[in-house]
Design a protein around this motif. Sequence first.
Motif, PDB file in Angstrom:
ATOM      1  N   GLY A 107       0.860  -1.175   0.000  1.00 52.51           N
ATOM      2  CA  GLY A 107       0.000   0.000   0.000  1.00 52.51           C
ATOM      3  C   GLY A 107       0.894   1.223   0.000  1.00 52.51           C
ATOM      4  O   GLY A 107       2.117   1.101   0.062  1.00 52.51           O
ATOM      5  N   PRO A 108       0.304   2.406  -0.047  1.00 57.09           N
ATOM      6  CA  PRO A 108       1.120   3.618  -0.066  1.00 57.09           C
ATOM      7  C   PRO A 108       2.002   3.714   1.182  1.00 57.09           C
ATOM      8  O   PRO A 108       1.504   3.854   2.293  1.00 57.09           O
ATOM      9  CB  PRO A 108       0.095   4.755  -0.083  1.00 57.09           C
ATOM     10  N   GLY A 109       3.304   3.579   0.987  1.00 59.66           N
ATOM     11  CA  GLY A 109       4.239   3.669   2.099  1.00 59.66           C
ATOM     12  C   GLY A 109       4.312   2.436   2.976  1.00 59.66           C
ATOM     13  O   GLY A 109       4.945   2.477   4.025  1.00 59.66           O
ATOM     14  N   VAL A 110       3.688   1.349   2.569  1.00 61.76           N
ATOM     15  CA  VAL A 110       3.673   0.119   3.368  1.00 61.76           C
ATOM     16  C   VAL A 110       4.500  -0.939   2.638  1.00 61.76           C
ATOM     17  O   VAL A 110       4.063  -1.502   1.640  1.00 61.76           O
ATOM     18  CB  VAL A 110       2.236  -0.404   3.599  1.00 61.76           C
ATOM     19  N   LEU A 159      -1.805  -7.068  -3.675  1.00 60.74           N
ATOM     20  CA  LEU A 159      -0.518  -7.046  -4.373  1.00 60.74           C
ATOM     21  C   LEU A 159      -0.553  -6.743  -5.868  1.00 60.74           C
ATOM     22  O   LEU A 159       0.359  -6.065  -6.348  1.00 60.74           O
ATOM     23  CB  LEU A 159       0.242  -8.342  -4.109  1.00 60.74           C
ATOM     24  N   PRO A 160      -1.523  -7.198  -6.616  1.00 58.41           N
ATOM     25  CA  PRO A 160      -1.445  -6.873  -8.045  1.00 58.41           C
ATOM     26  C   PRO A 160      -1.450  -5.372  -8.337  1.00 58.41           C
ATOM     27  O   PRO A 160      -0.897  -4.944  -9.334  1.00 58.41           O
ATOM     28  CB  PRO A 160      -2.691  -7.549  -8.629  1.00 58.41           C
ATOM     29  N   ALA A 161      -2.070  -4.571  -7.483  1.00 59.55           N
ATOM     30  CA  ALA A 161      -2.119  -3.124  -7.712  1.00 59.55           C
ATOM     31  C   ALA A 161      -2.232  -2.400  -6.371  1.00 59.55           C
ATOM     32  O   ALA A 161      -3.274  -1.852  -6.045  1.00 59.55           O
ATOM     33  CB  ALA A 161      -3.296  -2.776  -8.618  1.00 59.55           C
ATOM     34  N   PRO A 162      -1.155  -2.400  -5.580  1.00 59.20           N
ATOM     35  CA  PRO A 162      -1.256  -1.858  -4.227  1.00 59.20           C
ATOM     36  C   PRO A 162      -1.565  -0.364  -4.148  1.00 59.20           C
ATOM     37  O   PRO A 162      -2.053   0.105  -3.134  1.00 59.20           O
ATOM     38  CB  PRO A 162       0.122  -2.147  -3.625  1.00 59.20           C
ATOM     39  N   LEU A 163      -1.322   0.367  -5.199  1.00 57.64           N
ATOM     40  CA  LEU A 163      -1.601   1.802  -5.178  1.00 57.64           C
ATOM     41  C   LEU A 163      -2.922   2.150  -5.855  1.00 57.64           C
ATOM     42  O   LEU A 163      -3.341   3.298  -5.860  1.00 57.64           O
ATOM     43  CB  LEU A 163      -0.448   2.577  -5.827  1.00 57.64           C
ATOM     44  N   LYS A 164      -3.581   1.147  -6.419  1.00 55.50           N
ATOM     45  CA  LYS A 164      -4.857   1.365  -7.118  1.00 55.50           C
ATOM     46  C   LYS A 164      -5.933   0.442  -6.558  1.00 55.50           C
ATOM     47  O   LYS A 164      -6.745  -0.091  -7.300  1.00 55.50           O
ATOM     48  CB  LYS A 164      -4.691   1.087  -8.609  1.00 55.50           C
TER      49      LYS A 164
END
Length: 180
Positions: free
Chosen positions: A121-124, A153-158
Amino acid sequence: MQRRFQAWTHHAPYRERYKFVPLSQISPDLQHAVIAAEDTHFYQHHGFDWTEIQIAAKEDLEGERTRGASTITQQLVKNLFFGTSRSFLRKGAEASLVPVAEIVLGKRRILELYLNVVEWGPGVYGADSACRYYGGNARSVGREQAARLAAILPAPLKRRPERMNSYSAIILRRMAQMGW
């Protein structure tokens, strides 16, 4: 857990102090969920899943590509050495390092490193940071929590919570099919 998961997916970036955790201290459920989500043939290939590569290439040619074909080893090499840029040069360099990683590191170490460097995730970064967000740790995460984390995991920022909910159910089915 549901409340915190929803909060993580809709609010400002969560920042957690990074902590490397040995594979022996990462829940087998989380290990299995990540393999089921990211690379179901992880223990059968030597860094490249040629079947998945052929399927992805065919889908790409038909204009319907909906998934990638990178293995956990390929993703680890990319994360450690190349970042998120996309280029043929990077893919070529990555392809030359994947077999080396498989020979030198072996599957257990590759999985350990991947679980510790992947962005959740963001910053994780790292499994323990992701699990601590839920008030636990990488050692104690349960089967369903593990599947929900792996679905990120496939798109942690989306992240889209509705997709992660359905994908975590698929991951749980895959885990059962794989004998986990």
